[in-house]
Design a protein around this motif. Structure first.
Motif, PDB file in Angstrom:
ATOM      1  N   SER A   1     -11.386  51.049  42.997  1.00 63.88           N
ATOM      2  CA  SER A   1     -11.255  50.236  44.198  1.00 63.88           C
ATOM      3  C   SER A   1     -11.249  48.757  43.813  1.00 63.88           C
TER       4      SER A   1
ATOM      5  N   ASP B   1      -8.735  51.299  48.248  1.00 61.90           N
ATOM      6  CA  ASP B   1      -8.584  52.344  47.236  1.00 61.90           C
ATOM      7  C   ASP B   1      -7.327  52.055  46.426  1.00 61.90           C
TER       8      ASP B   1
ATOM      9  N   CYS C   1     -12.561  46.386  51.142  1.00 64.13           N
ATOM     10  CA  CYS C   1     -12.401  47.212  49.946  1.00 64.13           C
ATOM     11  C   CYS C   1     -11.192  48.128  50.121  1.00 64.13           C
TER      12      CYS C   1
ATOM     13  N   ARG D   1     -12.161  44.851  45.674  1.00 68.46           N
ATOM     14  CA  ARG D   1     -12.828  44.216  46.805  1.00 68.46           C
ATOM     15  C   ARG D   1     -12.334  42.791  46.965  1.00 68.46           C
ATOM     16  N   CYS D   2     -12.046  42.425  48.196  1.00 72.47           N
ATOM     17  CA  CYS D   2     -11.558  41.087  48.500  1.00 72.47           C
ATOM     18  C   CYS D   2     -12.670  40.063  48.276  1.00 72.47           C
TER      19      CYS D   2
ATOM     20  N   HIS E   1     -15.007  40.678  51.585  1.00 70.63           N
ATOM     21  CA  HIS E   1     -15.505  41.892  50.931  1.00 70.63           C
ATOM     22  C   HIS E   1     -14.908  43.189  51.480  1.00 70.63           C
TER      23      HIS E   1
ATOM     24  N   THR F   1     -11.009  50.995  52.820  1.00 71.53           N
ATOM     25  CA  THR F   1     -12.195  51.851  52.865  1.00 71.53           C
ATOM     26  C   THR F   1     -13.434  51.119  53.340  1.00 71.53           C
ATOM     27  N   ARG F   2     -13.325  49.811  53.559  1.00 70.26           N
ATOM     28  CA  ARG F   2     -14.490  49.056  54.015  1.00 70.26           C
ATOM     29  C   ARG F   2     -14.023  47.910  54.906  1.00 70.26           C
TER      30      ARG F   2
ATOM     31  N   GLY G   1     -10.484  39.162  43.226  1.00 66.37           N
ATOM     32  CA  GLY G   1     -11.451  40.139  43.708  1.00 66.37           C
ATOM     33  C   GLY G   1     -12.174  40.862  42.593  1.00 66.37           C
TER      34      GLY G   1
ATOM     35  N   CYS H   1      -5.220  40.788  50.718  1.00 61.71           N
ATOM     36  CA  CYS H   1      -6.006  41.588  51.657  1.00 61.71           C
ATOM     37  C   CYS H   1      -5.309  41.645  53.013  1.00 61.71           C
TER      38      CYS H   1
END
Length: 256
Positions: A68, A79, A77, A70-71, A75, A86-87, A62, A52
């Motif tokens: 996608s 793509d 995120c 997620r870490c 958390h 994206t998050r 993750g 990440c």
């Protein structure tokens, strides 16, 4: 403090891995000295940087959701097609790698080109967005607006005296003395002017006039908005014990 160099993990993806050996959602390998993660999503296989961009969390642990990943730590995120963050709390994209299939083996040898910047934003976008809050959430919103080609005005109001910092670090590596102060800013000071983000420090919002569409700040000034985002975050939890109100007891929220 210099980071210790650790050898790359997993198989050398330039030499390929057998499809039969990749039977889970992820497989950690490397290309040269860079850790690269193979990710299976449906019938497709992607390759992306393995850590990440926020706090170097291991994406191999993750969660894969659609296209996608997620870490597992905070958390963020990403793509899988573009590497885009994206998050929040991640702000920086990851590199994505070209996946090649030769017979029953999967190879990764080179990075893919980053997507070209998008064109102009929508013509019906609001003219001015005001963000109340100078933390990670407010910055992530402003940063994403610019990455999505919002061309209007962005004003960030922060009661802090310093630009947005990585607050989790205040109670971790920085407090322990193992991270320098220049690790803390989420973006360099030059970023805000370059991105056209009007960051106003020591600006404490006291009320909102929803009819006039103004944010009222402590000095009596009014800042108009077309759209308003409240991203004030939370207050630190204070210990409910005798002595916690002493002047030498501090909470960890600001750089100061």
């Amino acid at each position: 403090m210099a980071e210790e160099q650790t050898p790359p993990a997993g198989p050398d993806l330039t030499k390929g891995v057998a499809s039969a050996d990749f039977n889970g959602a992820t497989l950690l390998g490397h290309v040269g000295d860079q850790d690269v993660l193979l990710v299976r999503s449906g019938s497709e296989i992607f390759a992306i940087d393995a850590h990440c961009s926020h706090y170097h969390g291991p994406l191999a642990d993750g969660l894969v959701v659609g296209n996608s990943i997620r870490c597992p730590w905070h958390h963020a995120c990403f793509d899988l097609r573009t590497g885009e963050a994206t998050r929040a709390p991640a702000l920086n994209a990851l590199s994505v790698w070209q996946v090649e299939h030769e017979g029953d083996r999967i190879f990764v040898r080179r990075k893919r080109e980053q997507p070209k910047p998008r064109g102009k934003g929508p013509v019906d976008a609001p003219g001015k967005i005001v963000i109340v809050g100078g933390g990670a959430a407010g910055l992530a919103a402003a940063d994403m607006l610019r990455r999505q080609d919002f061309r209007g005005s962005i004003v960030m109001l922060s009661s802090d005296a310093a630009p947005p910092v990585d607050r989790p670090n205040l109670s971790k590596d920085y407090l322990a003395g193992s991270a320098p102060e220049d690790w803390l800013p989420l973006r360099p000071d030059s970023f805000y002017a370059e991105a056209g983000i009007d960051l106003r420090l020591k600006s404490n919002a006291t009320s909102i006039d929803t009819k006039a569409r103004d944010v009222i700040i402590a000095d009596g000034g009014a800042i108009p908005y077309d759209r308003l985002l409240l991203a004030t975050g939370a207050e630190p939890v204070r210990l409910p014990i005798p002595g916690a109100d002493q002047p030498h007891v501090h909470v960890l929220r600001t750089l100061a």
